[in-house]
Design a protein around this motif. Structure first.
Motif, PDB file in Angstrom:
ATOM      1  N   TYR A 273      28.689  31.242  21.397  1.00  0.00           N
ATOM      2  CA  TYR A 273      27.766  31.137  22.527  1.00  0.00           C
ATOM      3  C   TYR A 273      27.954  29.833  23.300  1.00  0.00           C
ATOM      4  O   TYR A 273      27.216  29.565  24.246  1.00  0.00           O
ATOM      5  CB  TYR A 273      26.311  31.267  22.071  1.00  0.00           C
ATOM      6  N   THR A 274      28.932  29.031  22.913  1.00  0.00           N
ATOM      7  CA  THR A 274      29.254  27.819  23.653  1.00  0.00           C
ATOM      8  C   THR A 274      30.762  27.744  23.863  1.00  0.00           C
ATOM      9  O   THR A 274      31.554  28.283  23.080  1.00  0.00           O
ATOM     10  CB  THR A 274      28.807  26.553  22.908  1.00  0.00           C
ATOM     11  N   PHE A 275      31.147  27.068  24.929  1.00  0.00           N
ATOM     12  CA  PHE A 275      32.559  26.815  25.202  1.00  0.00           C
ATOM     13  C   PHE A 275      32.629  25.554  26.048  1.00  0.00           C
ATOM     14  O   PHE A 275      32.262  25.571  27.224  1.00  0.00           O
ATOM     15  CB  PHE A 275      33.214  27.985  25.933  1.00  0.00           C
ATOM     16  N   GLY A 276      33.083  24.465  25.445  1.00  0.00           N
ATOM     17  CA  GLY A 276      33.103  23.190  26.157  1.00  0.00           C
ATOM     18  C   GLY A 276      31.695  22.816  26.586  1.00  0.00           C
ATOM     19  O   GLY A 276      30.758  22.816  25.773  1.00  0.00           O
ATOM     20  N   PRO A 277      31.498  22.548  27.872  1.00  0.00           N
ATOM     21  CA  PRO A 277      30.148  22.205  28.347  1.00  0.00           C
ATOM     22  C   PRO A 277      29.282  23.421  28.657  1.00  0.00           C
ATOM     23  O   PRO A 277      28.127  23.273  29.057  1.00  0.00           O
ATOM     24  CB  PRO A 277      30.435  21.411  29.629  1.00  0.00           C
ATOM     25  N   TYR A 278      29.826  24.617  28.458  1.00  0.00           N
ATOM     26  CA  TYR A 278      29.093  25.832  28.790  1.00  0.00           C
ATOM     27  C   TYR A 278      28.204  26.267  27.623  1.00  0.00           C
ATOM     28  O   TYR A 278      28.624  26.229  26.464  1.00  0.00           O
ATOM     29  CB  TYR A 278      30.038  26.984  29.126  1.00  0.00           C
ATOM     30  N   LEU A 279      27.006  26.703  27.962  1.00  0.00           N
ATOM     31  CA  LEU A 279      26.082  27.261  26.975  1.00  0.00           C
ATOM     32  C   LEU A 279      25.544  28.577  27.509  1.00  0.00           C
ATOM     33  O   LEU A 279      25.058  28.637  28.647  1.00  0.00           O
ATOM     34  CB  LEU A 279      24.927  26.289  26.701  1.00  0.00           C
ATOM     35  N   SER A 280      25.631  29.622  26.696  1.00  0.00           N
ATOM     36  CA  SER A 280      25.136  30.929  27.119  1.00  0.00           C
ATOM     37  C   SER A 280      23.651  30.858  27.442  1.00  0.00           C
ATOM     38  O   SER A 280      22.870  30.259  26.693  1.00  0.00           O
ATOM     39  CB  SER A 280      25.367  31.958  26.009  1.00  0.00           C
ATOM     40  N   PRO A 281      23.204  31.480  28.546  1.00  0.00           N
ATOM     41  CA  PRO A 281      21.770  31.479  28.874  1.00  0.00           C
ATOM     42  C   PRO A 281      20.927  32.220  27.846  1.00  0.00           C
ATOM     43  O   PRO A 281      19.717  31.993  27.778  1.00  0.00           O
ATOM     44  CB  PRO A 281      21.725  32.174  30.243  1.00  0.00           C
ATOM     45  N   PHE A 282      21.542  33.087  27.043  1.00  0.00           N
ATOM     46  CA  PHE A 282      20.798  33.746  25.976  1.00  0.00           C
ATOM     47  C   PHE A 282      20.353  32.740  24.912  1.00  0.00           C
ATOM     48  O   PHE A 282      19.391  32.998  24.188  1.00  0.00           O
ATOM     49  CB  PHE A 282      21.665  34.819  25.299  1.00  0.00           C
ATOM     50  N   TYR A 283      21.051  31.629  24.812  1.00  0.00           N
ATOM     51  CA  TYR A 283      20.813  30.661  23.737  1.00  0.00           C
ATOM     52  C   TYR A 283      20.231  29.348  24.254  1.00  0.00           C
ATOM     53  O   TYR A 283      20.162  28.370  23.496  1.00  0.00           O
ATOM     54  CB  TYR A 283      22.121  30.381  23.009  1.00  0.00           C
TER      55      TYR A 283
END
Length: 269
Positions: free
Chosen positions: A52-62
């Motif tokens: 649910y994360t990738f680098g600085p990205y975080l899924s809005p579900f989490y």
């Protein structure tokens, strides 16, 4: 008895009976398929607890990640006191808030009442029930929590906006230096936040709050302008509802597939 006071006998249609000749069943069917697809995917994604994360990205579900194993976690990993028999996923702590907001949304009520409960299947189409108790009885009386979910969801929306800002800062794996950049994922998360803002800020309940919580807008001149602004978004509430539903699901999918190495995140800047 005078003609004006004569009782009118209404003929109750059987379930699915109608005089309509158009494809009245098409819209409820599309809504059923669309909402069912989202419910299945979001439930599956919420219980995964990974990718649910990738680098600085975080899924809005989490987001916000209150407890979790990633660097985005506010309070560290899962608490030791968490029961071993109870499934754990950071999404399960936060996803119920926007989920209940959509479930009790005035637009979605009308949509899934028709698509899932056939209450009624469509206008002037026979329904399977002979009585209607309204939303003053259990369980539909629970729909009144919508206004409270609105306030909580506004907080979640603000956090998602912060996540977009964080998604613009990339860490160099070789040097550890952090620098500004724009990736395709940054744009995906930004568009999602804009669409969610259009949906949330056009909420019917928010119009009442923005108008000053009064029954007559003439008593709150300043609130009239705010009420009008919310109403501009509210006029396209259905469009905001569906586009934001797609964007939030796609945002999770994008981050998930990038984390799994299926998709390559393109750096634009």
């Amino acid at each position: 008895m005078s003609i004006s006071s004569a009782p009118i006998q209404l003929t109750r249609r059987r379930f699915g009976e109608t005089m309509r000749r158009d494809r009245w069943w098409a819209q409820p069917l599309v809504v059923f398929l669309g909402l069912s697809t989202f419910l299945v995917y979001s439930s599956w994604a919420a219980f995964q607890g990974e990718h649910y994360t990738f680098g600085p990205y975080l899924s809005p579900f989490y987001s916000p990640e209150i407890f979790g194993a990633s660097s985005h976690s506010w309070f560290g990993p899962r608490p030791a006191a968490w029961p071993a028999w109870l499934p754990f996923s950071p999404a399960l702590l936060i996803l119920p808030i926007p989920g209940l907001f959509r479930l009790t949304c005035y637009y979605y009520r009308g949509a899934y009442y028709k698509a899932f409960w056939a209450d009624p299947p469509s206008c002037t189409v026979g329904e399977p029930r002979s009585i209607y108790r309204g939303e003053n009885s259990f369980p539909l009386v629970l729909q009144n929590v919508h206004r409270y979910m609105l306030f909580l969801s506004l907080g979640v929306l603000a956090i998602l906006a912060v996540d977009v800002w964080k998604a613009l800062w990339f860490t160099d794996p070789a040097t550890g230096a952090v620098s500004f950049g724009i990736g395709l994922g940054s744009i995906v998360l930004a568009v999602n936040t804009v669409l969610l803002s259009g949906y949330l800020l056009g909420c019917h309940s928010l119009r009442h709050v923005a108008g000053g919580c009064v029954d007559s807008l003439s008593r709150a001149p300043l609130g009239t302008t705010a009420y009008s602004c919310v109403s501009c978004l509210n006029r396209r509430h259905m469009a905001w509802a569906w586009t934001s539903l797609f964007s939030v699901g796609f945002s999770d999918l994008y981050v998930r597939l990038c984390s799994m190495g299926v998709w390559l995140d393109i750096r634009i800047v």
